[in-house]
Design a protein around this motif. Sequence first.
Motif, mmCIF file in Angstrom:
data_model
loop_
_atom_site.group_PDB
_atom_site.id
_atom_site.type_symbol
_atom_site.label_atom_id
_atom_site.label_comp_id
_atom_site.label_asym_id
_atom_site.label_seq_id
_atom_site.Cartn_x
_atom_site.Cartn_y
_atom_site.Cartn_z
ATOM 1 N N THR A 231 0.964 -8.218 -8.447
ATOM 2 C CA THR A 231 2.027 -7.266 -8.111
ATOM 3 C C THR A 231 2.870 -7.016 -9.364
ATOM 4 O OG1 THR A 231 3.640 -8.958 -7.561
ATOM 5 C CG2 THR A 231 2.207 -8.185 -5.767
ATOM 6 N N ASP A 233 6.051 -7.483 -9.590
ATOM 7 C CA ASP A 233 6.977 -8.591 -9.811
ATOM 8 C C ASP A 233 6.285 -9.722 -10.568
ATOM 9 O OD1 ASP A 233 8.556 -6.950 -8.293
ATOM 10 O OD2 ASP A 233 9.431 -8.580 -7.105
ATOM 11 N N GLN A 268 5.068 0.273 -2.837
ATOM 12 C CA GLN A 268 4.574 0.554 -4.200
ATOM 13 C C GLN A 268 3.343 -0.288 -4.529
ATOM 14 O OE1 GLN A 268 7.751 -0.307 -3.532
ATOM 15 N NE2 GLN A 268 9.051 1.405 -4.160
ATOM 16 N N ASN A 283 0.693 -15.592 3.539
ATOM 17 C CA ASN A 283 2.115 -15.500 3.207
ATOM 18 C C ASN A 283 2.870 -16.460 4.121
ATOM 19 O OD1 ASN A 283 4.914 -14.533 3.030
ATOM 20 N ND2 ASN A 283 4.021 -12.806 1.918
ATOM 21 N N ASN A 284 3.844 -17.174 3.600
ATOM 22 C CA ASN A 284 4.546 -18.154 4.438
ATOM 23 C C ASN A 284 5.693 -17.555 5.245
ATOM 24 O OD1 ASN A 284 6.421 -17.816 2.436
ATOM 25 N ND2 ASN A 284 6.293 -19.923 1.630
ATOM 26 N N ASP A 285 5.904 -16.227 5.109
ATOM 27 C CA ASP A 285 6.939 -15.547 5.903
ATOM 28 C C ASP A 285 6.235 -14.654 6.919
ATOM 29 O OD1 ASP A 285 8.897 -13.984 6.971
ATOM 30 O OD2 ASP A 285 9.459 -12.999 5.083
ATOM 31 N N PHE A 303 -0.496 -22.615 -1.402
ATOM 32 C CA PHE A 303 -0.932 -23.768 -2.205
ATOM 33 C C PHE A 303 -1.657 -24.811 -1.356
ATOM 34 C CE2 PHE A 303 2.674 -21.882 -4.419
ATOM 35 C CZ PHE A 303 2.028 -21.525 -5.589
HETATM 36 C C1 LIG Z 1 9.265 2.928 -9.155
HETATM 37 C C2 LIG Z 1 8.667 1.617 -8.727
HETATM 38 C C3 LIG Z 1 7.315 1.409 -8.943
HETATM 39 C C4 LIG Z 1 6.724 0.212 -8.555
HETATM 40 N N1 LIG Z 1 5.397 0.017 -8.762
HETATM 41 C C5 LIG Z 1 4.822 -1.108 -8.310
HETATM 42 C C6 LIG Z 1 3.424 -1.321 -8.437
HETATM 43 O O1 LIG Z 1 2.675 -0.510 -9.005
HETATM 44 N N2 LIG Z 1 2.907 -2.452 -7.948
HETATM 45 C C7 LIG Z 1 3.660 -3.403 -7.316
HETATM 46 O O2 LIG Z 1 3.099 -4.413 -6.886
HETATM 47 N N3 LIG Z 1 4.980 -3.240 -7.187
HETATM 48 C C8 LIG Z 1 5.582 -2.127 -7.671
HETATM 49 N N4 LIG Z 1 6.929 -1.995 -7.558
HETATM 50 C C9 LIG Z 1 7.723 -3.153 -7.083
HETATM 51 C C10 LIG Z 1 7.731 -3.297 -5.575
HETATM 52 O O3 LIG Z 1 8.778 -2.493 -5.034
HETATM 53 C C11 LIG Z 1 7.961 -4.756 -5.161
HETATM 54 O O4 LIG Z 1 9.157 -5.212 -5.751
HETATM 55 C C12 LIG Z 1 6.820 -5.702 -5.552
HETATM 56 O O5 LIG Z 1 5.586 -5.176 -5.146
HETATM 57 C C13 LIG Z 1 7.035 -7.038 -4.875
HETATM 58 O O6 LIG Z 1 6.184 -7.973 -5.443
HETATM 59 P P1 LIG Z 1 5.799 -9.301 -4.706
HETATM 60 O O7 LIG Z 1 5.188 -8.983 -3.367
HETATM 61 O O8 LIG Z 1 5.019 -10.115 -5.653
HETATM 62 O O9 LIG Z 1 7.197 -10.047 -4.546
HETATM 63 P P2 LIG Z 1 8.114 -10.327 -3.299
HETATM 64 O O10 LIG Z 1 8.465 -9.083 -2.600
HETATM 65 O O11 LIG Z 1 9.228 -11.186 -3.796
HETATM 66 O O12 LIG Z 1 7.199 -11.176 -2.312
HETATM 67 C C14 LIG Z 1 6.751 -12.470 -2.550
HETATM 68 C C15 LIG Z 1 6.113 -12.968 -1.268
HETATM 69 O O13 LIG Z 1 5.579 -14.252 -1.480
HETATM 70 C C16 LIG Z 1 5.730 -15.002 -0.297
HETATM 71 N N5 LIG Z 1 5.626 -16.428 -0.674
HETATM 72 C C17 LIG Z 1 6.500 -17.164 -1.421
HETATM 73 N N6 LIG Z 1 6.013 -18.429 -1.573
HETATM 74 C C18 LIG Z 1 4.830 -18.476 -0.905
HETATM 75 C C19 LIG Z 1 3.873 -19.509 -0.677
HETATM 76 N N7 LIG Z 1 4.018 -20.741 -1.200
HETATM 77 N N8 LIG Z 1 2.791 -19.229 0.085
HETATM 78 C C20 LIG Z 1 2.610 -17.991 0.612
HETATM 79 N N9 LIG Z 1 3.495 -16.983 0.439
HETATM 80 C C21 LIG Z 1 4.590 -17.223 -0.315
HETATM 81 C C22 LIG Z 1 7.105 -14.611 0.213
HETATM 82 O O14 LIG Z 1 7.210 -14.845 1.607
HETATM 83 C C23 LIG Z 1 7.135 -13.116 -0.113
HETATM 84 O O15 LIG Z 1 6.702 -12.313 0.994
HETATM 85 C C24 LIG Z 1 7.536 -0.808 -7.938
HETATM 86 C C25 LIG Z 1 8.885 -0.567 -7.722
HETATM 87 C C26 LIG Z 1 9.450 0.618 -8.107
HETATM 88 C C27 LIG Z 1 10.921 0.853 -7.853
#
Ligand SMILES: Cc1cc2nc3c(=O)[nH]c(=O)nc-3n(C[C@H](O)[C@H](O)[C@H](O)COP(=O)(O)OP(=O)(O)OC[C@H]3O[C@@H](n4cnc5c(N)ncnc54)[C@H](O)[C@@H]3O)c2cc1C
Length: 317
Positions: A231, A233, A268, A283-285, A303
């Motif tokens: 992702t 992030d 996104q 996912n743990n949520d 994990f």
């Molecule tokens: C203009 C714009 C463009 C973007 N383009 C992209 C893009 O191309 N691609 C993209 O991915 N994002 C993009 N984003 C960002 C997007 O909005 C999100 O912020 C991002 O996708 C979130 O990443 P994430 O799911 O890794 O993080 P988070 O939303 O923080 O999610 C992390 C997840 O991990 C879970 N978790 C935590 N620990 C564990 C565990 N031990 N076991 C299982 N689950 C766990 C949590 O419950 C949570 O649901 C963009 C944003 C903007 C504003």
Amino acid sequence: MTNAYVLVEQIEGRVDPVTVELITAARVFGEVTAVVVGEPDTATAVAADLGAIGADDVVAVEVTGVYNRLILPAVDALHILAAQSPAPIIISANASGNEIAGRLAARLASGVLIDVVGINADRTAVHSIFGDTIEVSAAVGGAAPIYTLRAGAVEGVEVASTARLATLDIPVATAKDVTVNRFSPSTRGDRPELPAAKVVIAGGRGVGSAENFGEVLEPLADALGGAVGATRDAVDLEYYDGAYQIGQTGVTVSPDVYIGLGVSGAIQHTSGMQTARKIIVINNDEDAPIFQIADLGVVGDLFEIVPQLIEEINKRK
Ligand SMILES: Cc1cc2nc3c(=O)[nH]c(=O)nc-3n(C[C@H](O)[C@H](O)[C@H](O)COP(=O)(O)OP(=O)(O)OC[C@H]3O[C@@H](n4cnc5c(N)ncnc54)[C@H](O)[C@@H]3O)c2cc1C
């Protein structure tokens, strides 16, 4: 006379499987000419392989130092062919493919449609927009309309034939041309290219660190012969390289199986993977939005689950 040109995608001198999708899409126009650009003795060497997947004609363009000249040899080759005998041109929708398409459109004064998911015999094409929630049809003008086709959007169907082989000379590099003197080696190892991979293991912020990508995600990808994605992030936190970001501002994937680990499911991100045939998430949520598009959702700690999953997969090999 050809009815359509396809620019052949290659991986290390072999025909990339995505080429089957390009040829399949091009076949709506009739006979297909596959244009393959490579080093001396490499382009002609894949002619039989291209016939076996459906090319009626193969034009081999062999140039010493072709990769140092980046996309220019492909632009020159397609320009010469389409200027002599205009026909639709189909190219893969990746960074270099889109660049080639834009340059060709300017040279040929043709219309160009980027990142289409379907091409019709009447020369219209389909785009999937707003995070793949809406499909729109677009028409394109010019004698040699140009399309870049999203990997995985069209199911490739191989139609064996014996391709006729021709060669084409293109202008030699001039002092004004850009040439690249050194490439850094790819870091993806033996894993498949992300956009064309049949299995994609994507990691999010929940993976927690770059080390965990190496110790948890990559072993799962290797057990399944898949590619690793991330992702935004995870990329921003430097857990994984930006070239592997999936989503609106990254790569679009359409694998048979997508496995999301610690990914919340922001629009996104899902816009770049929701056409996967099977979506599996851990996912743990239990309220994470990604569960809404999952075929199989596991609420739990990645994990704990992933090492058991790898053990089970390896037992069954
Ligand atoms: C203009 C714009 C463009 C973007 N383009 C992209 C893009 O191309 N691609 C993209 O991915 N994002 C993009 N984003 C960002 C997007 O909005 C999100 O912020 C991002 O996708 C979130 O990443 P994430 O799911 O890794 O993080 P988070 O939303 O923080 O999610 C992390 C997840 O991990 C879970 N978790 C935590 N620990 C564990 C565990 N031990 N076991 C299982 N689950 C766990 C949590 O419950 C949570 O649901 C963009 C944003 C903007 C504003």
